[in-house]
Scaffold this motif. Structure first.
Motif, PDB file in Angstrom:
ATOM      1  N   LYS A  90      -5.612   1.627   0.270  1.00  0.00           N
ATOM      2  CA  LYS A  90      -6.365   1.529  -1.001  1.00  0.00           C
ATOM      3  C   LYS A  90      -7.849   1.237  -0.726  1.00  0.00           C
ATOM      4  N   GLY A  91      -8.094   0.254   0.148  1.00  0.00           N
ATOM      5  CA  GLY A  91      -9.476  -0.133   0.446  1.00  0.00           C
ATOM      6  C   GLY A  91     -10.237   0.993   1.122  1.00  0.00           C
ATOM      7  N   THR A  92      -9.571   1.668   2.050  1.00  0.00           N
ATOM      8  CA  THR A  92     -10.206   2.772   2.782  1.00  0.00           C
ATOM      9  C   THR A  92     -10.565   3.906   1.822  1.00  0.00           C
ATOM     10  N   VAL A  93      -9.617   4.285   0.974  1.00  0.00           N
ATOM     11  CA  VAL A  93      -9.851   5.379   0.020  1.00  0.00           C
ATOM     12  C   VAL A  93     -10.920   4.971  -1.000  1.00  0.00           C
ATOM     13  N   SER A 119     -12.295  -5.019  -5.522  1.00  0.00           N
ATOM     14  CA  SER A 119     -11.080  -5.413  -4.794  1.00  0.00           C
ATOM     15  C   SER A 119     -10.830  -6.893  -5.060  1.00  0.00           C
ATOM     16  N   THR A 120      -9.728  -7.184  -5.740  1.00  0.00           N
ATOM     17  CA  THR A 120      -9.426  -8.603  -6.004  1.00  0.00           C
ATOM     18  C   THR A 120      -9.160  -9.335  -4.688  1.00  0.00           C
ATOM     19  N   GLY A 121      -8.576  -8.625  -3.696  1.00  0.00           N
ATOM     20  CA  GLY A 121      -8.356  -9.247  -2.388  1.00  0.00           C
ATOM     21  C   GLY A 121      -9.681  -9.649  -1.744  1.00  0.00           C
ATOM     22  N   GLY A 173       1.329 -14.822   1.743  1.00  0.00           N
ATOM     23  CA  GLY A 173       1.656 -13.462   1.309  1.00  0.00           C
ATOM     24  C   GLY A 173       2.180 -13.423  -0.107  1.00  0.00           C
ATOM     25  N   ASP A 174       1.957 -14.524  -0.868  1.00  0.00           N
ATOM     26  CA  ASP A 174       2.331 -14.554  -2.285  1.00  0.00           C
ATOM     27  C   ASP A 174       1.169 -14.060  -3.143  1.00  0.00           C
ATOM     28  N   LEU A 175       1.470 -13.613  -4.344  1.00  0.00           N
ATOM     29  CA  LEU A 175       0.399 -13.290  -5.280  1.00  0.00           C
ATOM     30  C   LEU A 175      -0.179 -14.588  -5.832  1.00  0.00           C
ATOM     31  N   PRO A 198       2.476  -8.198 -16.320  1.00  0.00           N
ATOM     32  CA  PRO A 198       1.589  -8.944 -17.228  1.00  0.00           C
ATOM     33  C   PRO A 198       0.099  -8.640 -16.989  1.00  0.00           C
ATOM     34  N   GLN A 199      -0.314  -8.485 -15.704  1.00  0.00           N
ATOM     35  CA  GLN A 199      -1.720  -8.135 -15.447  1.00  0.00           C
ATOM     36  C   GLN A 199      -2.044  -6.762 -16.037  1.00  0.00           C
ATOM     37  N   ALA A 200      -1.101  -5.802 -15.896  1.00  0.00           N
ATOM     38  CA  ALA A 200      -1.348  -4.449 -16.420  1.00  0.00           C
ATOM     39  C   ALA A 200      -1.442  -4.474 -17.943  1.00  0.00           C
ATOM     40  N   THR A 240      -2.581  -3.256  13.232  1.00  0.00           N
ATOM     41  CA  THR A 240      -3.721  -2.779  14.028  1.00  0.00           C
ATOM     42  C   THR A 240      -5.030  -2.776  13.223  1.00  0.00           C
ATOM     43  N   ARG A 241      -4.985  -3.302  11.987  1.00  0.00           N
ATOM     44  CA  ARG A 241      -6.214  -3.353  11.172  1.00  0.00           C
ATOM     45  C   ARG A 241      -7.142  -4.465  11.665  1.00  0.00           C
ATOM     46  N   ARG A 242      -8.424  -4.245  11.566  1.00  0.00           N
ATOM     47  CA  ARG A 242      -9.430  -5.289  11.757  1.00  0.00           C
ATOM     48  C   ARG A 242     -10.359  -5.222  10.556  1.00  0.00           C
ATOM     49  N   ILE A 269     -13.547  -2.080   6.834  1.00  0.00           N
ATOM     50  CA  ILE A 269     -12.174  -1.994   7.355  1.00  0.00           C
ATOM     51  C   ILE A 269     -12.156  -1.097   8.587  1.00  0.00           C
ATOM     52  N   TYR A 270     -11.499  -1.564   9.646  1.00  0.00           N
ATOM     53  CA  TYR A 270     -11.335  -0.769  10.875  1.00  0.00           C
ATOM     54  C   TYR A 270      -9.863  -0.713  11.249  1.00  0.00           C
ATOM     55  N   ASN A 271      -9.574   0.131  12.248  1.00  0.00           N
ATOM     56  CA  ASN A 271      -8.228   0.163  12.800  1.00  0.00           C
ATOM     57  C   ASN A 271      -8.363   0.430  14.294  1.00  0.00           C
ATOM     58  N   HIS A 284       6.626 -10.569   3.871  1.00  0.00           N
ATOM     59  CA  HIS A 284       6.666 -11.184   2.544  1.00  0.00           C
ATOM     60  C   HIS A 284       5.800 -10.390   1.544  1.00  0.00           C
ATOM     61  N   ARG A 285       4.638  -9.926   2.006  1.00  0.00           N
ATOM     62  CA  ARG A 285       3.768  -9.131   1.110  1.00  0.00           C
ATOM     63  C   ARG A 285       4.459  -7.834   0.701  1.00  0.00           C
ATOM     64  N   LEU A 286       5.161  -7.212   1.648  1.00  0.00           N
ATOM     65  CA  LEU A 286       5.856  -5.956   1.305  1.00  0.00           C
ATOM     66  C   LEU A 286       6.982  -6.206   0.302  1.00  0.00           C
ATOM     67  N   ALA A 324       0.803  10.831   0.667  1.00  0.00           N
ATOM     68  CA  ALA A 324      -0.076  11.331   1.728  1.00  0.00           C
ATOM     69  C   ALA A 324      -0.440  10.234   2.705  1.00  0.00           C
ATOM     70  N   THR A 325      -0.445  10.563   3.982  1.00  0.00           N
ATOM     71  CA  THR A 325      -0.894   9.586   4.972  1.00  0.00           C
ATOM     72  C   THR A 325      -2.367   9.809   5.305  1.00  0.00           C
ATOM     73  N   SER A 326      -2.940  10.891   4.818  1.00  0.00           N
ATOM     74  CA  SER A 326      -4.346  11.150   5.134  1.00  0.00           C
ATOM     75  C   SER A 326      -5.223  10.786   3.931  1.00  0.00           C
TER      76      SER A 326
HETATM   77  P1  AP5 Z   1      -5.298  -7.282  -0.918  1.00  0.00           P
HETATM   78  O1  AP5 Z   1      -6.530  -7.491  -0.133  1.00  0.00           O
HETATM   79  O2  AP5 Z   1      -5.363  -6.473  -2.148  1.00  0.00           O
HETATM   80  O3  AP5 Z   1      -4.215  -6.746   0.103  1.00  0.00           O
HETATM   81  P2  AP5 Z   1      -3.092  -5.611  -0.043  1.00  0.00           P
HETATM   82  O4  AP5 Z   1      -2.751  -5.000  -1.325  1.00  0.00           O
HETATM   83  O5  AP5 Z   1      -1.981  -6.261   0.678  1.00  0.00           O
HETATM   84  O6  AP5 Z   1      -3.756  -4.403   0.570  1.00  0.00           O
HETATM   85  P3  AP5 Z   1      -4.431  -4.326   1.915  1.00  0.00           P
HETATM   86  O7  AP5 Z   1      -5.865  -4.717   1.805  1.00  0.00           O
HETATM   87  O8  AP5 Z   1      -3.601  -5.079   2.943  1.00  0.00           O
HETATM   88  O9  AP5 Z   1      -4.258  -2.800   2.297  1.00  0.00           O
HETATM   89  P4  AP5 Z   1      -4.992  -1.487   1.764  1.00  0.00           P
HETATM   90  O10 AP5 Z   1      -4.007  -0.668   0.991  1.00  0.00           O
HETATM   91  O11 AP5 Z   1      -6.308  -1.757   1.133  1.00  0.00           O
HETATM   92  O12 AP5 Z   1      -5.186  -0.758   3.157  1.00  0.00           O
HETATM   93  P5  AP5 Z   1      -6.500  -0.542   4.062  1.00  0.00           P
HETATM   94  O13 AP5 Z   1      -7.416   0.464   3.437  1.00  0.00           O
HETATM   95  O14 AP5 Z   1      -7.083  -1.858   4.474  1.00  0.00           O
HETATM   96  O15 AP5 Z   1      -4.640  -8.688  -1.334  1.00  0.00           O
HETATM   97  C1  AP5 Z   1      -4.523  -9.768  -0.428  1.00  0.00           C
HETATM   98  C2  AP5 Z   1      -3.905 -10.963  -1.140  1.00  0.00           C
HETATM   99  O16 AP5 Z   1      -4.761 -11.401  -2.223  1.00  0.00           O
HETATM  100  C3  AP5 Z   1      -2.541 -10.715  -1.815  1.00  0.00           C
HETATM  101  O17 AP5 Z   1      -1.476 -10.857  -0.909  1.00  0.00           O
HETATM  102  C4  AP5 Z   1      -2.560 -11.804  -2.906  1.00  0.00           C
HETATM  103  O18 AP5 Z   1      -2.259 -13.071  -2.387  1.00  0.00           O
HETATM  104  C5  AP5 Z   1      -4.009 -11.817  -3.366  1.00  0.00           C
HETATM  105  N1  AP5 Z   1      -4.274 -10.880  -4.501  1.00  0.00           N
HETATM  106  C6  AP5 Z   1      -5.129  -9.817  -4.484  1.00  0.00           C
HETATM  107  N2  AP5 Z   1      -5.130  -9.214  -5.675  1.00  0.00           N
HETATM  108  C7  AP5 Z   1      -4.263  -9.891  -6.462  1.00  0.00           C
HETATM  109  C8  AP5 Z   1      -3.834  -9.719  -7.805  1.00  0.00           C
HETATM  110  N3  AP5 Z   1      -4.297  -8.709  -8.579  1.00  0.00           N
HETATM  111  N4  AP5 Z   1      -2.919 -10.592  -8.306  1.00  0.00           N
HETATM  112  C9  AP5 Z   1      -2.442 -11.611  -7.552  1.00  0.00           C
HETATM  113  N5  AP5 Z   1      -2.815 -11.825  -6.268  1.00  0.00           N
HETATM  114  C10 AP5 Z   1      -3.725 -10.963  -5.719  1.00  0.00           C
HETATM  115  O19 AP5 Z   1      -5.827   0.183   5.330  1.00  0.00           O
HETATM  116  C11 AP5 Z   1      -4.933  -0.521   6.169  1.00  0.00           C
HETATM  117  C12 AP5 Z   1      -5.184  -0.111   7.630  1.00  0.00           C
HETATM  118  O20 AP5 Z   1      -4.814   1.251   7.805  1.00  0.00           O
HETATM  119  C13 AP5 Z   1      -6.647  -0.211   8.089  1.00  0.00           C
HETATM  120  O21 AP5 Z   1      -6.679  -0.601   9.449  1.00  0.00           O
HETATM  121  C14 AP5 Z   1      -7.188   1.210   7.943  1.00  0.00           C
HETATM  122  O22 AP5 Z   1      -8.253   1.480   8.855  1.00  0.00           O
HETATM  123  C15 AP5 Z   1      -5.936   2.032   8.245  1.00  0.00           C
HETATM  124  N6  AP5 Z   1      -5.883   3.275   7.497  1.00  0.00           N
HETATM  125  C16 AP5 Z   1      -6.101   3.432   6.155  1.00  0.00           C
HETATM  126  N7  AP5 Z   1      -5.958   4.722   5.804  1.00  0.00           N
HETATM  127  C17 AP5 Z   1      -5.627   5.386   6.973  1.00  0.00           C
HETATM  128  C18 AP5 Z   1      -5.330   6.750   7.275  1.00  0.00           C
HETATM  129  N8  AP5 Z   1      -5.363   7.704   6.327  1.00  0.00           N
HETATM  130  N9  AP5 Z   1      -5.008   7.099   8.540  1.00  0.00           N
HETATM  131  C19 AP5 Z   1      -4.965   6.136   9.520  1.00  0.00           C
HETATM  132  N10 AP5 Z   1      -5.261   4.819   9.310  1.00  0.00           N
HETATM  133  C20 AP5 Z   1      -5.578   4.464   8.042  1.00  0.00           C
END
Ligand code: AP5
Length: 215
Positions: free
Chosen positions: A13-16, A30-32, A56-58, A91-93, A126-128, A138-140, A172-174, A199-201
């Motif tokens: 999501k963050g990358t896209v 990004s709320t994260g 890993g809780d919300l 509820p958020q939606a 492998t994310r950094r 965001i890196y990988n 736990h997050r999954l 899509a993975t790309s």
């Molecule tokens: P948040 O930061 O939103 O984390 P998340 O949803 O778990 O999502 P991520 O940031 O882990 O992943 P992403 O989908 O953005 O992937 P990314 O682009 O980084 O939330 C963190 C925490 O905050 C939650 O657990 C919760 O506690 C709290 N929170 C946040 N919002 C909340 C809300 N609304 N309500 C309640 N609590 C909330 O990519 C991942 C990796 O893959 C990277 O290394 C990237 O380089 C790589 N990658 C990406 N795309 C590709 C590709 N196409 N090919 C190869 N590698 C790729």
């Protein structure tokens, strides 16, 4: 663009979002990232959110809605926005739908990035992420490493593993995603707003969004 990005942790999501904002000047919200910035700054919000996040809780819906109600009324949102990681529960939606209605804002769609679980696990391990709260690039280490190991290309701060990237927190997050966030796919499908992209790309996701919005 006025989009919601849906998808499991690590779906990209963050990358896209970063690639899409470059197309038309929409802002990524990004709320994260907001919460991690608050944790680093040691604000009251950060202190309250920290425990939930590292497990890993919300964080509670009420905290998130308070942040988003004011964020969506900031002037930069007038050019469009990409909601990355919000909404995360039904509820958020529901509250977001009411808020957008009150503000007279119409969503274009909710984009679901649908990536197989084995790929997700590999990506999260492998994310950094840049530790500078104003950057958070965001890196990988496999697919998109920084030029110098452990250092952000953009701002020179450290590119590190996030606190919620332990094996225990990731699983736990999954599980939390499947229980609390996956039902949003049905919510937005029913509203006629869902674009599901298996899509993975990242390029494939962007192409699907551009086609749907005729960009
Ligand atoms: P948040 O930061 O939103 O984390 P998340 O949803 O778990 O999502 P991520 O940031 O882990 O992943 P992403 O989908 O953005 O992937 P990314 O682009 O980084 O939330 C963190 C925490 O905050 C939650 O657990 C919760 O506690 C709290 N929170 C946040 N919002 C909340 C809300 N609304 N309500 C309640 N609590 C909330 O990519 C991942 C990796 O893959 C990277 O290394 C990237 O380089 C790589 N990658 C990406 N795309 C590709 C590709 N196409 N090919 C190869 N590698 C790729």
């Amino acid at each position: 663009m006025k989009l919601i990005l849906l998808g499991a942790p690590g779906a990209g999501k963050g990358t896209v979002a970063k690639l899409l904002t470059a197309i038309d000047g929409s802002v990524q919200i990004s709320t994260g990232d907001i919460l991690r910035g608050a944790v680093t700054a040691g604000t009251d919000l950060g202190k309250e959110a920290e425990g939930y996040m590292s497990r890993g809780d919300l964080v509670p819906d009420s905290l998130i809605m308070g942040i988003m109600e004011s964020r969506l009324q900031e002037p930069d949102c007038a050019n469009g926005f990409l909601l990355d990681g919000f909404p995360r529960t039904i509820p958020q939606a529901e509250e977001l739908t009411a808020l957008l209605e009150k503000l007279g804002i119409k969503l274009d769609m909710a984009v679901e990035i649908d990536v197989p679980k084995d790929i997700i696990l590999d990506r999260l391990c492998t994310r950094r992420t840049c530790e500078n709260p104003d950057c958070q690039a965001i890196y990988n280490v496999k697919s998109n490493p920084p030029k110098v190991e452990g250092i952000c290309d953009k701002c020179g701060a450290r590119a590190i593993q996030r606190e919620d990237e332990t094996e225990e927190a990731i699983s736990h997050r999954l599980a939390t995603y499947n229980e609390k966030t996956a039902p949003l796919i049905g919510f937005y499908k029913k509203a006629g707003l869902l674009l599901s992209v298996p899509a993975t790309s990242s390029d494939a996701v962007i192409a699907a969004v551009k086609e749907k919005l005729s960009l």
